[in-house]
Design a protein around this motif. Structure first.
Motif, PDB file in Angstrom:
ATOM      1  N   SER A 151       0.832  -1.207   0.000  1.00  0.00           N
ATOM      2  CA  SER A 151       0.000   0.000   0.000  1.00  0.00           C
ATOM      3  C   SER A 151       0.866   1.256   0.000  1.00  0.00           C
ATOM      4  O   SER A 151       0.568   2.226  -0.710  1.00  0.00           O
ATOM      5  CB  SER A 151      -0.912  -0.016   1.236  1.00  0.00           C
ATOM      6  N   ASP A 152       1.942   1.233   0.785  1.00  0.00           N
ATOM      7  CA  ASP A 152       2.867   2.377   0.819  1.00  0.00           C
ATOM      8  C   ASP A 152       3.466   2.641  -0.555  1.00  0.00           C
ATOM      9  O   ASP A 152       3.593   3.802  -0.975  1.00  0.00           O
ATOM     10  CB  ASP A 152       3.992   2.123   1.829  1.00  0.00           C
ATOM     11  N   PHE A 153       3.835   1.572  -1.233  1.00  0.00           N
ATOM     12  CA  PHE A 153       4.425   1.728  -2.566  1.00  0.00           C
ATOM     13  C   PHE A 153       3.422   2.366  -3.523  1.00  0.00           C
ATOM     14  O   PHE A 153       3.756   3.268  -4.290  1.00  0.00           O
ATOM     15  CB  PHE A 153       4.867   0.367  -3.114  1.00  0.00           C
ATOM     16  N   GLU A 154       2.199   1.898  -3.496  1.00  0.00           N
ATOM     17  CA  GLU A 154       1.176   2.411  -4.396  1.00  0.00           C
ATOM     18  C   GLU A 154       0.840   3.864  -4.085  1.00  0.00           C
ATOM     19  O   GLU A 154       0.511   4.645  -4.983  1.00  0.00           O
ATOM     20  CB  GLU A 154      -0.072   1.534  -4.324  1.00  0.00           C
ATOM     21  N   ASN A 155       0.961   4.264  -2.812  1.00  0.00           N
ATOM     22  CA  ASN A 155       0.704   5.648  -2.429  1.00  0.00           C
ATOM     23  C   ASN A 155       1.838   6.597  -2.819  1.00  0.00           C
ATOM     24  O   ASN A 155       1.651   7.819  -2.813  1.00  0.00           O
ATOM     25  CB  ASN A 155       0.465   5.748  -0.919  1.00  0.00           C
ATOM     26  N   LEU A 156       3.010   6.030  -3.140  1.00  0.00           N
ATOM     27  CA  LEU A 156       4.140   6.874  -3.535  1.00  0.00           C
ATOM     28  C   LEU A 156       3.886   7.610  -4.846  1.00  0.00           C
ATOM     29  O   LEU A 156       4.540   8.611  -5.135  1.00  0.00           O
ATOM     30  CB  LEU A 156       5.408   6.014  -3.693  1.00  0.00           C
ATOM     31  N   ASN A 157       2.948   7.119  -5.649  1.00  0.00           N
ATOM     32  CA  ASN A 157       2.703   7.724  -6.957  1.00  0.00           C
ATOM     33  C   ASN A 157       2.260   9.176  -6.835  1.00  0.00           C
ATOM     34  O   ASN A 157       2.454   9.972  -7.757  1.00  0.00           O
ATOM     35  CB  ASN A 157       1.630   6.933  -7.712  1.00  0.00           C
ATOM     36  N   SER A 158       1.670   9.533  -5.703  1.00  0.00           N
ATOM     37  CA  SER A 158       1.208  10.907  -5.509  1.00  0.00           C
ATOM     38  C   SER A 158       2.285  11.793  -4.888  1.00  0.00           C
ATOM     39  O   SER A 158       2.066  12.983  -4.668  1.00  0.00           O
ATOM     40  CB  SER A 158      -0.034  10.920  -4.609  1.00  0.00           C
ATOM     41  N   SER A 159       3.444  11.217  -4.602  1.00  0.00           N
ATOM     42  CA  SER A 159       4.518  11.976  -3.967  1.00  0.00           C
ATOM     43  C   SER A 159       5.221  12.878  -4.970  1.00  0.00           C
ATOM     44  O   SER A 159       5.436  12.504  -6.128  1.00  0.00           O
ATOM     45  CB  SER A 159       5.536  11.019  -3.340  1.00  0.00           C
ATOM     46  N   THR A 160       5.593  14.086  -4.521  1.00  0.00           N
ATOM     47  CA  THR A 160       6.310  15.026  -5.399  1.00  0.00           C
ATOM     48  C   THR A 160       7.820  14.846  -5.277  1.00  0.00           C
ATOM     49  O   THR A 160       8.567  15.383  -6.081  1.00  0.00           O
ATOM     50  CB  THR A 160       5.944  16.473  -5.043  1.00  0.00           C
ATOM     51  N   ASN A 161       8.251  14.149  -4.265  1.00  0.00           N
ATOM     52  CA  ASN A 161       9.690  13.921  -4.056  1.00  0.00           C
ATOM     53  C   ASN A 161      10.012  12.430  -4.197  1.00  0.00           C
ATOM     54  O   ASN A 161      10.589  11.818  -3.316  1.00  0.00           O
ATOM     55  CB  ASN A 161      10.113  14.415  -2.671  1.00  0.00           C
ATOM     56  N   LEU A 163      11.739   9.121  -5.159  1.00  0.00           N
ATOM     57  CA  LEU A 163      13.091   8.643  -5.420  1.00  0.00           C
ATOM     58  C   LEU A 163      13.055   7.161  -5.746  1.00  0.00           C
ATOM     59  O   LEU A 163      12.273   6.409  -5.166  1.00  0.00           O
ATOM     60  CB  LEU A 163      13.991   8.872  -4.199  1.00  0.00           C
ATOM     61  N   GLY A 164      13.925   6.761  -6.667  1.00  0.00           N
ATOM     62  CA  GLY A 164      13.995   5.355  -7.042  1.00  0.00           C
ATOM     63  C   GLY A 164      14.327   4.460  -5.865  1.00  0.00           C
ATOM     64  O   GLY A 164      13.784   3.360  -5.728  1.00  0.00           O
ATOM     65  N   THR A 165      15.215   4.937  -4.993  1.00  0.00           N
ATOM     66  CA  THR A 165      15.608   4.150  -3.817  1.00  0.00           C
ATOM     67  C   THR A 165      14.428   3.896  -2.896  1.00  0.00           C
ATOM     68  O   THR A 165      14.245   2.796  -2.371  1.00  0.00           O
ATOM     69  CB  THR A 165      16.720   4.879  -3.036  1.00  0.00           C
ATOM     70  N   LEU A 166      13.617   4.931  -2.682  1.00  0.00           N
ATOM     71  CA  LEU A 166      12.447   4.787  -1.822  1.00  0.00           C
ATOM     72  C   LEU A 166      11.446   3.809  -2.429  1.00  0.00           C
ATOM     73  O   LEU A 166      10.880   2.951  -1.723  1.00  0.00           O
ATOM     74  CB  LEU A 166      11.795   6.149  -1.623  1.00  0.00           C
ATOM     75  N   MET A 167      11.226   3.898  -3.741  1.00  0.00           N
ATOM     76  CA  MET A 167      10.339   2.958  -4.434  1.00  0.00           C
ATOM     77  C   MET A 167      10.832   1.524  -4.266  1.00  0.00           C
ATOM     78  O   MET A 167      10.070   0.614  -3.963  1.00  0.00           O
ATOM     79  CB  MET A 167      10.269   3.302  -5.925  1.00  0.00           C
ATOM     80  N   PHE A 168      12.140   1.355  -4.462  1.00  0.00           N
ATOM     81  CA  PHE A 168      12.730   0.015  -4.412  1.00  0.00           C
ATOM     82  C   PHE A 168      12.603  -0.595  -3.020  1.00  0.00           C
ATOM     83  O   PHE A 168      12.276  -1.782  -2.873  1.00  0.00           O
ATOM     84  CB  PHE A 168      14.205   0.081  -4.816  1.00  0.00           C
ATOM     85  N   ASP A 169      12.862   0.205  -1.987  1.00  0.00           N
ATOM     86  CA  ASP A 169      12.799  -0.316  -0.618  1.00  0.00           C
ATOM     87  C   ASP A 169      11.383  -0.768  -0.257  1.00  0.00           C
ATOM     88  O   ASP A 169      11.194  -1.811   0.379  1.00  0.00           O
ATOM     89  CB  ASP A 169      13.283   0.738   0.373  1.00  0.00           C
ATOM     90  N   LYS A 170      10.384   0.003  -0.659  1.00  0.00           N
ATOM     91  CA  LYS A 170       9.001  -0.362  -0.348  1.00  0.00           C
ATOM     92  C   LYS A 170       8.571  -1.612  -1.108  1.00  0.00           C
ATOM     93  O   LYS A 170       7.946  -2.517  -0.544  1.00  0.00           O
ATOM     94  CB  LYS A 170       8.062   0.797  -0.702  1.00  0.00           C
ATOM     95  N   ALA A 171       8.909  -1.674  -2.407  1.00  0.00           N
ATOM     96  CA  ALA A 171       8.525  -2.834  -3.216  1.00  0.00           C
ATOM     97  C   ALA A 171       9.253  -4.089  -2.750  1.00  0.00           C
ATOM     98  O   ALA A 171       8.673  -5.183  -2.707  1.00  0.00           O
ATOM     99  CB  ALA A 171       8.827  -2.567  -4.692  1.00  0.00           C
ATOM    100  N   SER A 172      10.523  -3.933  -2.392  1.00  0.00           N
ATOM    101  CA  SER A 172      11.299  -5.076  -1.901  1.00  0.00           C
ATOM    102  C   SER A 172      10.746  -5.581  -0.574  1.00  0.00           C
ATOM    103  O   SER A 172      10.714  -6.788  -0.318  1.00  0.00           O
ATOM    104  CB  SER A 172      12.774  -4.688  -1.731  1.00  0.00           C
ATOM    105  N   MET A 173      10.320  -4.657   0.267  1.00  0.00           N
ATOM    106  CA  MET A 173       9.724  -5.044   1.545  1.00  0.00           C
ATOM    107  C   MET A 173       8.469  -5.878   1.318  1.00  0.00           C
ATOM    108  O   MET A 173       8.288  -6.934   1.931  1.00  0.00           O
ATOM    109  CB  MET A 173       9.392  -3.787   2.356  1.00  0.00           C
ATOM    110  N   ALA A 174       7.597  -5.404   0.422  1.00  0.00           N
ATOM    111  CA  ALA A 174       6.359  -6.134   0.144  1.00  0.00           C
ATOM    112  C   ALA A 174       6.649  -7.521  -0.398  1.00  0.00           C
ATOM    113  O   ALA A 174       6.108  -8.524   0.086  1.00  0.00           O
ATOM    114  CB  ALA A 174       5.509  -5.346  -0.851  1.00  0.00           C
ATOM    115  N   ASN A 175       7.533  -7.595  -1.396  1.00  0.00           N
ATOM    116  CA  ASN A 175       7.857  -8.881  -2.012  1.00  0.00           C
ATOM    117  C   ASN A 175       8.522  -9.822  -1.012  1.00  0.00           C
ATOM    118  O   ASN A 175       8.180 -11.010  -0.930  1.00  0.00           O
ATOM    119  CB  ASN A 175       8.774  -8.662  -3.214  1.00  0.00           C
ATOM    120  N   GLY A 176       9.459  -9.295  -0.240  1.00  0.00           N
ATOM    121  CA  GLY A 176      10.178 -10.122   0.736  1.00  0.00           C
ATOM    122  C   GLY A 176       9.267 -10.704   1.803  1.00  0.00           C
ATOM    123  O   GLY A 176       9.397 -11.871   2.183  1.00  0.00           O
ATOM    124  N   LYS A 177       8.328  -9.901   2.285  1.00  0.00           N
ATOM    125  CA  LYS A 177       7.414 -10.373   3.329  1.00  0.00           C
ATOM    126  C   LYS A 177       6.462 -11.442   2.795  1.00  0.00           C
ATOM    127  O   LYS A 177       6.160 -12.425   3.488  1.00  0.00           O
ATOM    128  CB  LYS A 177       6.620  -9.204   3.897  1.00  0.00           C
TER     129      LYS A 177
END
Length: 361
Positions: A151-161, A163-177
């Motif tokens: 959910s956090d990753f999907e909500n990042l789309n509305s963010s104005t700041n 970053l690829g790193t932030l996207m990657f960490d959230k997506a990796s967290m979801a996949n890993g869990k």
């Protein structure tokens, strides 16, 4: 007057000559300007050479590989808008490559975006499998954490700041869990399936299936051993599927051989009944008209060998040796890095401070 002026002029001239001999002659302003221009030209040439020496090939190749991995995972369809954004950034950077500008930093960000989209696609696939097979109960904590990160990753789309790193960490967290859930679930499912496969093997051994249906029995054994091999390598889901296949094959062999044995037993019982009937008939015939003499035509001697003795291999030797127990393993859990924009900025500041203190020393 002449006598006074001449000595004074001579003295002045002598003083000027003497003074000039004891000092450095002043540089021509034009020469100074030419030297300055030459220095600027040299510095400009050095900068141009440095810019020309920048090679973005390695960074471009890494970004292209990340993009292809995202495509293979179906991210261009699952997250079409985010993929288009990443492509737009990537195309813009590629067009600037010819200018010789160092693109390593922005390319690294785009690479992370593609990698994040790949992880996002895989996370959705893992969650779908968990939901369809109702596996969340095997690790509810990881499942909930994965849903939150998703959910956090999907909500990042509305963010104005963004970053690829932030996207990657959230997506990796979801996949890993979600992978945590699948690993724990299939580990237990594989152990349970192995117990059932071993029971099915024992049933097959009880009807001597290793002899009566050797090819089919051997295939079932190979499936069982393939399950053990994959379980030992912590490929629990693959092991689970092998154990299921082995169970089905052992059960099939057991049913087939049991049916044949039942048919054979029925034939034996029928033959025994016929023999008994023949014996009764012979007994009656002997009483009515007994045979005379030791040798009667059509009846062999008591110790006569009518057939060569068959040598059969013991059925027990055809049973595959498989241990009832198997060595266990611990599932390696994914912990992940739950990043936020604030934490990323703080990390960057810490690194800068560390560099500054190092230079000061």
């Amino acid at each position: 007057m002449k006598k006074v002026i001449v000595p004074v002029l001579f003295a002045t001239a002598f003083a000027l000559v003497f003074t000039s001999c004891g000092s450095t002659p002043k540089k021509d302003p034009v020469s100074e300007l030419q030297d300055d221009v030459k220095d600027i030209e040299d510095q400009t040439t050095d900068v141009i050479e440095q810019i020309a020496a920048v090679d973005n090939t390695a960074a471009l190749e890494k970004t292209e590989a990340a993009r292809q991995a995202a495509l293979d995972a179906g991210a261009d369809k699952i997250a079409a808008e985010q993929f288009k954004v990443a492509d737009s950034l990537y195309d813009g950077l590629k067009s600037n490559d010819a200018a010789g500008v160092d693109l390593s930093v922005p390319l690294a960000d785009v690479e992370k975006r593609y990698a994040a989209l790949e992880k996002y696609a895989k996370a959705l696939e893992a969650k779908k499998k968990i939901d369809e097979k109702d596996l969340s109960s095997y690790d509810k904590e990881s499942y909930d954490a994965g849903c939150t990160a998703l959910s956090d990753f999907e909500n990042l789309n509305s963010s104005t700041n963004l970053l690829g790193t932030l996207m990657f960490d959230k997506a990796s967290m979801a996949n890993g869990k979600f992978i945590n859930v699948l690993n724990k679930a299939y580990k237990q499912l594989a152990k349970d399936a192995r117990v059932e496969a071993f029971k099915a093997k024992r049933n097959a051994d009880s009807v001597k299936a290793g002899v009566a249906a050797k090819a089919e029995y051997t295939k079932a054994v190979e499936e069982f051993k393939a399950g053990d091999t994959n379980y030992a390598m912590q490929n629990a889901e693959v092991a689970f599927n092998h154990y299921l296949a082995s169970t089905q094959q052992f059960n099939s062999v057991y049913a087939t051989v049991s049916e044949k044995r039942a048919a054979a037993q029925a034939a034996i019982d029928a033959a025994k009944a016929q023999v008994a009937a023949s014996e009764n008939y012979a007994l009656n015939a002997d009483q009515v008209k007994p045979l005379k003499g030791d040798k009667v035509e059509g009846i062999e001697e008591e110790d006569a060998v009518l057939l060569e003795e068959d040598k059969y291999e013991a059925p027990e030797s055809q049973e595959a040796e498989i241990s009832e127990e198997i060595s266990d393993f611990e599932v390696q859990e994914y912990e992940g890095k739950d990043s936020s924009l604030e934490s990323l900025v703080n990390d960057a500041v810490d690194k800068l401070n560390s560099l500054s203190s190092g230079e000061a020393k």
